[in-house]
Motif scaffolding. Structure first.
Motif: not given
Length: 403
Positions: A68, A71-72, A84, A137, A140, A142
């Motif tokens: 996470v 990904g941020r 993304g 996702r 990101a 997730e």
């Protein structure tokens, strides 16, 4: 006495520099790439370095939390475009891998497998529906992905894989097993490669699908801050749209491996640089016979040779990165990079351990952890011998595999 002769005689001291400053290599990078590198280096400093020795000791890292956070800041699939993903250059991605592996090879492996194997396979060979469903996702952090190619009895010879996929009406049914799969125990989705009547094909397999089980591989002596597992596929039924539509033949998974190997070319340098930094810091503060051991000729000879190899590996990685950004990078060129840089990195790690003496085996220092990790890096995504044969085939026009 001239400055030159003073320096040669050891009478004039000069300020220390970082190993990669020896040839002013930063001047080869655009400002944007240096900024990306700085962001990743800061993340590693604050999020990885304070904890990685313990992760390694207990054999467990907080993979989901790290995913996470990575990904941020756009690290996952960062060299891919759309869905993304950051759309960064190949060189920027390589620099990120270098900084990540300066923290730990297992941490870089998390990013490599997520972005260069699982995400890349879907991005390159998936349908638009598959890309929309999974990639945002995964970018990101997730959802975590893994890449199922290696099998218990088929490592360097994936063409002999035993995993099978057969048609049953409009469905596919998969049976077999995969081994040494990074992220498998924590993954939400796997890209599984299987033999079919039409040749090798790839499938997007949610790990919660009935018949899929993952077992953590324990008692590793290397990559302990990484989650590694075995995947068992027991008559796993998948809908027709689980098939990666444009991935046909063994060339597809091998192209994904080329992507991952490119990251390793850079990543191994990070481990080597961290070892060399540690050895220099230690040698300049550790005193024997009334002086710092960095002041002895044998120690300086070791440090000089290691620094030279680090520069050469960096220049090779940068050249390959620029070829990748130009769209002209070939698989055998990546083999040159992985063969050289991992081989030199592990040699640097071992040499640095000798400078630290008995302290070289202590978990207080990262050197032996890097050396142990590089034993895995030396083997995965193609052993040194495989890359030698890839290069040999291009030089001679003759394939020596299996002979």
């Amino acid at each position: 006495m001239s400055e030159r002769s003073a320096g040669m005689s050891g009478q004039t001291d000069r300020a220390r520099i970082s190993p990669l400053e020896l040839l002013d290599l930063d001047g080869l990078l655009p400002e944007e790439d240096r900024q990306i590198r700085a962001v990743v280096a800061e993340l590693v400093t604050t999020r990885v370095r304070p904890h990685v020795a313990r992760w390694y000791e207990i054999g467990q890292a907080p993979v989901r939390e790290l995913a996470v956070e990575f990904g941020r800041v756009g690290l996952l699939g960062m060299h891919l475009t759309g869905y993304g993903c950051a759309g960064a250059s190949a060189v920027a991605y390589g620099l990120a891998c270098l900084e990540l592996e300066a923290g730990d090879s297992g941490v870089r492996s998390l990013v490599s497998v997520q972005g260069s194997l699982a995400m890349y396979a879907i991005w390159r060979y998936g349908s638009e529906e598959q890309k929309q469903q999974w990639l945002p996702r995964m970018a990101a952090g997730e959802l975590i992905g893994c890449f199922g190619l290696t099998e218990p009895d088929h490592g360097s010879d994936p063409a002999s894989m035993a995993t099978r996929a057969r048609r049953d009406g409009t469905d596919w049914v998969l049976s077999g097993g995969k081994m040494w799969i990074t992220n498998a125990p924590v993954a939400d989705v796997a890209v599984i490669w299987a033999r079919t009547d039409e040749g090798v094909r790839g499938f997007v397999v949610p790990m919660a699908t009935p018949g899929v089980t993952a077992r953590e591989i324990r008692h590793k002596m290397s990559l302990r801050a990484s989650s590694t597992g075995e995947i068992v596929l027991d008559d796993v039924r998948l809908p027709a749209d689980a098939l990666l539509p444009t991935a046909t033949g063994l060339k597809a998974p091998l192209s994904c491996l080329t992507e991952a190997r490119y990251g390793i070319v850079w990543g191994a340098l990070g481990a080597a640089r961290d070892c060399l930094h540690t050895a220099i810091d230690y040698a300049t503060s550790r005193e024997q016979f009334g002086r710092p051991i960095a002041g002895f000729q044998l120690t300086q000879a070791k440090l000089a040779d290691m620094a030279v190899e680090l520069q050469k590996g960096y220049l090779l990685a940068l050249h390959l990165g620029r070829l990748a950004d130009a769209g002209t990078l070939r698989p055998e060129q990546v083999s040159v990079g992985k063969l050289n840089n991992v081989r030199e990195a592990i040699d640097i790690a071992r040499q640095c351990r000798t400078i630290l003496g008995a302290n070289g085996i202590s978990g207080e220092y990262p050197v032996l952890r890097h050396a142990n990790n590089l034993e895995s890096v030396l083997t995965y995504e193609g052993t040194s011998e495989i890359h030698q044969l890839v290069i040999g085939q291009r030089l001679t026009g003759l394939a020596a595999f299996g002979g």
